[in-house]
Structure formats: C-alpha cells, structure tokens
Design a protein around this motif. Structure first.
Motif: not given
Lengths: 140, 597
Positions: A56, A60, A63, A76-78
């Motif tokens: 996480k 961030n 980003y 940015v992807l998760q």
C-alpha cells in the motif's frame, strides 16, 4: 459546481480553454483508462501478503511520484497477489507495446529508482525478476 | 483539485436506475467511507453504458473493469476486494458467451470492440449533471469556435461537407437544412430539437439526453448561430422524466456559465433554450405535427410545402433537428468535416446509434460506423439470438420500417441500402425476431400501434390502417382467404401513395415487407389454417399422443382451464373446446407426449 456559488459568466474562448484545462485534471483517471494500452503501467500486487509487506505504501508512493514529476502517461494499478509471495512487495511495469517486467522486494528507494532510471531514462536496472513465467499470465 | 486515484462509474440510465442503481451508488459510497477510502476513490453516476442487457453496470477506472448485474449488496465486496486488495470480483465480470472466459477489461468485450462512439462519446463517461465534466471533454469549445472565429456560412459549410444526414428517419442532409433555414429572414426564428422518440423499442435519443445533455444544448446554439435564430425549443416527451430533469439542470448550468442567454462568450450572439413537453403521441414526431403540438394545438400534420424552414413554429422560420443529429454537431465542428466524412460510407457518412431489442442476447445501445453489416451488428455486437434459437428477421426503422431477413445479413447498413431492401433506417431501433416469431402477427402488432397512433386527419391513414388491421386479424384468426392477402397488398399500396404524412405513408411497410419475405407463412395461415411458428392461438391445437403418454397427471394438474382429463397411469386427453392454448401442458410434459400443430 459548488452549491450556492454563483459562477461568473465566461467571456471569451481563452477563458473557456483555461477552465477546460483545470477541469480536465479531474477526468485524468478516466481518460487514462480509455487509452491504457498506450500508457506506461505500474501494477502493484496487493493481495493480503503484499498488503502486509507494505504494498500500500509503495502504491501511494508511486501515485505521488507520478504526480510530482508530472508523468502524465503513467498509470498506477493495483492487482491481486502474484503468487510469488517471497518477493513481495512486488510490482510489474509495462512500457507500451513491451512485455511486463517484474521487480521484487520493492522499497521506497527502489521505487524511485524504477521511476527515474527504468521508466524515464529507459535504463536497465538491478532487481528485475526473471520469474515472469511463474506468474499466471492473467495476473500480469 | 481532486486527488482521486480511482473512479467508479455507476450507470445512471433509466434501465439501470430501475434496477436499483441509485442504491448501488449509496452503498458504494458507504463502503468506501467505512474502509477510509473515500479520499482515494470517486464514485460518479454517468449516463448509459449501452450494455443494458447486463445492467446495472459498475465500471472501475483506470483499469477498465466492467462489473455487470451488480446489486447494492455487492458494493461491499467490490470495495473490500477490488479497491483494497486489487482482487477483481470474478463472479460479477462479464462472461463471454462463446469462450466462457471472464473478461476483465471492457475493451476486450465483443460488444465494444466493433463500436465507434461519436454521438455517445460522453455517455457512460461523464456525470451528465456536472457541466464541469462536459467542459473537460472539450465541451462548448465548438460553440466558442463558431461564434468567435467563424462566419455563419462557414459553419453551414462544415456541416454540409461532413455529409451528416438527419438521424430522425428521413436522412435529409443536415447542412442543406441549415442552409435553407438561414435563407429566410424574420423578426424571430427558431431552432427545435425533436426529442419525441416514439418507436417501440427505441431509446437512442433518451440515452443521449440522459447521458450527455450539454452536447444537445451546444449543438442547438451552434444551429441557432448558423441560421440566425435566437430561440431554441426542445420538444421532449413527458414520459422521459430523467432526461427532462437532466436537461433542465443542463440549461440552468449553461446559463450560469454564459453558454446560453444574452451575449454568449462576450459576443453579439444570444440564444435561449426552453423545454416543451409532449404527451406521447407518435404522430408528434412528424415535424409539422410536432410544431402544431408545441403551439398548443392538436398534434396533427399539415401539408408540405410550406416546409418548417420557411413557415414553422408560430409561422416563423424554424430548423428542426433530431437529438442524435445534434449530438454529432459539436464533434464535427471540432474535428472537421473531413474527419467525419472519413467514417461510414460515401453517401451515409459517420456513425449511427442503434437500440438493439427483441430476441437478441445483448439488448442495449450501440454505435457503429455506417456500412457495418447487419450480421456484424446482430451476431458480433449483439451476441446472436437468445437461447440458441435461429435468427428469423430484424425490423429496422420501427413501425415505419420493414423486416429484413437472413439473406440481408451481409447488407452494409446505410440509408440507401436499407431503403433498397424495402426497409428504412428510421431512428435506429432494431427489433430482432427468432424462429418463434410469427410474421403476420408481427405485422399485426405494428399495425395495432400505427392504427392507434393515427391522428385521424386524413382518410387513408385513419380508415386505411383500421381496415389493414382487420384483415390481419382475420388472417391470424384463420378466417382469411387468398383474396385477403391480395386485398392486404392492394390497400397497403394505396395508403402508401395517398396518406398525408410520414406516419400513414410508412404504416403499411411492415405489412408489405413481411408479405414479400414471408409469403409462405401468410399462405399457411389462410390456406392450411396453421401458424408455423405457433403464435396465433386460434390456429393451434394441442394433442396428447397415446403412445408416449405415461399417465403421470402432470399436465392435468397444470392446466388452468381444466381441459385435460385422465387418471393415473392412463392416457390423458385434451378437450379442445375448453383448451385456451396456453401451452402449459406441453411445457410440463416430461415425455414429449404433447405436440402443438
């Protein structure tokens, strides 16, 4: 428009163009989605184990860096866990038209290096995992 | 400035809203709040995504995840899995019908692959109630460009060169209409937007108005500038409450920003837009009837000429355009006539929106370049026929159009090709029929509609459609003869030639085209007294075959009319005088002992 605020009437095309540029920022995420295949994507694997090992924060961090450096063609992807838990936090970077490259055990310093050296300058850097084939293709 | 990392788009079209899309929005927001993610993720209600079959739709960006048939109770799972851990909720993804694969990215769905969205460019992308999002999508720039940098004739030339033809049905050149409209001088001139979408099964205009209302306002203002009109009116049916609400909000916002009203963008040009509600009469989609209705009179057509361009609303020169036509205007001005003309076919430029309905897998709203074949639309985008049935026909152009059959599947869709095939483009409704559809019954359905909607002003339409309907009822009831078929054809041609307006002139089209393509089926009804598709109940008989009946009493128990007699382990019988031909017995029989014939 905010409630109760009255808008000043727009008086020229230039003013409209300026307004468009301000509002465009808000739609950036959606417009990126529209043309995602033309953009650089960073996929952060975020399953429970990735989450625990700090994915996480890495997410961030990406980003924020992307915004700081004004890299507009970076998304940015998760994603779900890659399965390679030993290497988490792990990310996959895809340059347009190229194969996805994996980086394991990414920390904040490594994240900066990936952006500055690999993405912006196109240099080969340490830390690329040669394990791409052990990750299911639909996870990449 | 907003700092959202992800956007969740929830469809807010009428279809999805009626399936609790509002509640999904509330639940998603609540779940995000609970997970402390509301600063990272923005939830937006948009217009129609087009994939109404699998609604309500929730789309997540930037990764283009497309969740279908979402329920409010799924919101928590989406947020906790997808947003927190990046795990897509597999059971909500779209499953490809042939490969059985779950598709994560909407760009890989067959439904979207062949589409080209021009008029629908903002539908399912922006929040239609937020003018800022429209401006961010280059909104009102075309208007600004026109009134600050272009002369009226330059604007008209662009529209004319683009090859755009009216999307309401007739396919008249829009640029030419504007040019004619600009020729007449008067103290007051009007621009009217025809949003009286009346074809059964058509929802193109509604979806555009619900999904991108500002585009219509911008286009009306551009048309006003080009034709020297200072007032615009939208004639919209009162049955479209959501479209009305969003349009009213759009007018209010546009006025506040100065895109409507006096001295737009600091120029001399002033333009106001107001709404008039229609009461839902089909004939009011015809432009002269529409104008009479707007004036407060009866919705009855008048003879043309004089055309509305010369003598329209309150006797003043009026330019009338359909919603979809207008939705194309801002893009044409921004991207240029050549760009628009490069899409589609030589004589029908651009793209066309179609509403797919009927027995098709992917019911919904699509937009394809002109020249795409019927087969591509029905099978590739529409996903083929429901329940693996066989394709029989497609009705294009609503009650004014005609049926096209299997042999027309390779026809590239454009205005002229469809007319050559005995149908028409109409406003873009496509109703697909499978092998279980009875063509005389389909023709009867459309005639019922046009007969009821006939305004009654001219005799051919008022009496002619009633007689046509009576003939069709006779045929469907098995009381017709070969003479009825001849009479049907003769009368249809007379009505076509003599009716006053488009409604009457096109009302016999479904009859003529089905007569032409399915003559055998008509003959079966009048000669053999049989309905091959098993639809016309008066021509059906259900029989139990003694050799197959095991005497299980299932049919006896389901028969609502008490028409079946029989005891356990004995052969059952149907009393034809009591039978209401509902088919319930045939559906329940496990031994295929009951047949219809």
């Amino acid at each position: 428009m905010k409630e109760g605020k009255t808008m000043e009437r727009i008086q020229s095309k230039e003013a409209l163009l300026k307004l468009r540029d301000t509002f465009k920022e808000n739609l950036r995420v959606r417009e990126q989605g529209e043309q995602i295949e033309k953009l650089i994507t960073i996929k952060v694997f975020m399953g429970s184990s990735g989450y625990k090992s700090g994915a996480k924060e890495i997410l961030n961090h990406f980003y924020e860096r992307a915004k700081e450096r004004k890299i507009e063609d970076l998304v940015v992807l998760q994603a779900d866990s890659s399965g390679l838990i030993a290497f988490e936090p792990m990310i996959g970077v895809t340059l347009p038209g190229k194969k996805t490259v994996l980086f394991g055990k990414v920390d904040l310093k490594k994240a900066d290096e990936i952006i500055d050296e690999y993405i912006l300058k196109g240099k080969q850097i340490d830390g690329i995992l040669s394990l791409t084939s052990s990750v299911a293709p639909d996870r990449l | 400035m907003q700092n959202y990392k992800m956007h969740m788009l929830v469809c807010g079209g009428t279809g999805c809203k009626s399936a609790e899309a509002d509640q999904i929005l509330v639940q998603l927001k609540k779940s995000l709040e609970d997970c402390d993610l509301s600063k990272d993720v923005q939830v937006i209600q948009t217009g129609c995504f087009g994939f109404c079959e699998k609604g309500p739709i929730v789309k997540i960006l930037p990764d283009n995840t497309f969740y279908t048939q979402v329920k409010p109770s799924d919101a928590d799972e989406i947020v906790k899995n997808h947003i927190m851990y990046g795990r897509k909720v597999h059971r909500l993804l779209y499953q490809d019908q042939t490969t059985k694969e779950f598709i994560e990215d909407s760009k890989h769905m067959d439904f979207y692959k062949k589409q080209k969205r021009v008029a629908l460019r903002n539908c399912g992308f922006i929040n239609p109630e937020n003018i800022e999002e429209y401006i961010a999508r280059e909104g009102y720039l075309a208007l600004a460009e026109c009134i600050t940098n272009k002369t009226k004739s330059e604007v008209i030339k662009i529209v004319k060169d683009s090859g755009l033809r009216g999307r309401g049905g007739a396919g008249f050149s829009t640029g030419l209409k504007w040019e004619i409209g600009s020729r007449y001088d008067a103290d007051q001139k009007y621009v009217v937007c025809n949003a009286d979408e009346g074809d059964p099964g058509a929802f193109m205009d509604r979806s555009i108005l619900e999904g991108d209302p500002h585009a219509i306002l911008e286009a009306m203002a551009i048309c006003g500038y080009a034709t020297n009109a200072s007032e615009g009116r939208v004639y919209i049916r009162a049955e479209y409450p959501l479209a009305i609400k969003r349009l009213e909000k759009a007018v209010k916002d546009a006025k506040e920003y100065g895109f409507l009203g006096k001295n737009i963008l600091g120029t001399e040009f002033s333009f106001e837009v107001s709404l008039t509600f229609g009461a839902g009469a089909f004939v009011c989609g015809e432009e002269t009837a529409l104008l009479r209705s707007m004036e407060g009179g009866r919705g009855e057509p008048t003879t043309k000429p004089p055309f509305p361009s010369e003598h329209g609303l309150f006797g003043k020169p009026t330019t009338i355009n359909n919603v979809e036509t207008l939705a194309n205007i801002p893009v044409i001005i921004r991207e240029g006539a050549a760009w628009y003309h490069s899409m589609g076919t030589e004589k029908s430029a651009g793209t066309k929106v179609f509403a797919l309905a009927g027995k098709i897998n992917n019911v919904g709203l699509i937009e394809v370049p002109m020249g795409t074949t019927l087969g591509e639309v029905i099978f590739d985008i529409g996903g083929g026929i429901k329940n693996g049935k066989k394709f029989k026909a497609v009705q294009t152009g609503g009650p004014s159009g005609g049926c096209l059959t299997e042999k027309d599947l390779d026809t590239p869709i454009d205005f002229d090709n469809l007319i050559a095939k005995g149908s028409m483009m109409g406003s873009g409704g496509m109703i697909v029929m499978d092998e279980d559809s009875c063509m005389p019954a389909v023709a009867k359905f459309y005639l019922q509609f046009t007969q009821e909607e006939s305004c009654g002003k001219c005799t051919p339409c008022r009496i002619g459609t009633t007689r046509l309907l009576e003939l069709l009822e006779l045929i469907c009831n098995g009381e017709g003869t070969m003479e009825s078929l001849e009479e049907l054809k003769r009368l249809s041609l007379v009505i076509k030639d003599t009716a006053l307006c488009g409604l009457g002139q096109t009302a016999p089209n479904p009859v003529l085209s089905t007569l032409n393509a399915f003559w055998d089926e008509y003959v079966a009804h009048v000669v053999d007294k049989k309905c091959p598709s098993g639809v016309c109940t008066k021509l059906l008989d259900y029989t139990i075959h003694a050799d197959k009946c095991k005497g299980c009493t299932m049919c006896f128990r389901v028969c609502p009319a008490g028409a079946i007699t029989g005891k356990v382990k004995e052969v059952h019988f149907i009393d034809v005088t009591k039978c209401i031909k509902c088919g319930a017995c045939m559906d329940t029989c496990k031994f295929d002992a009951i047949t219809r014939g």
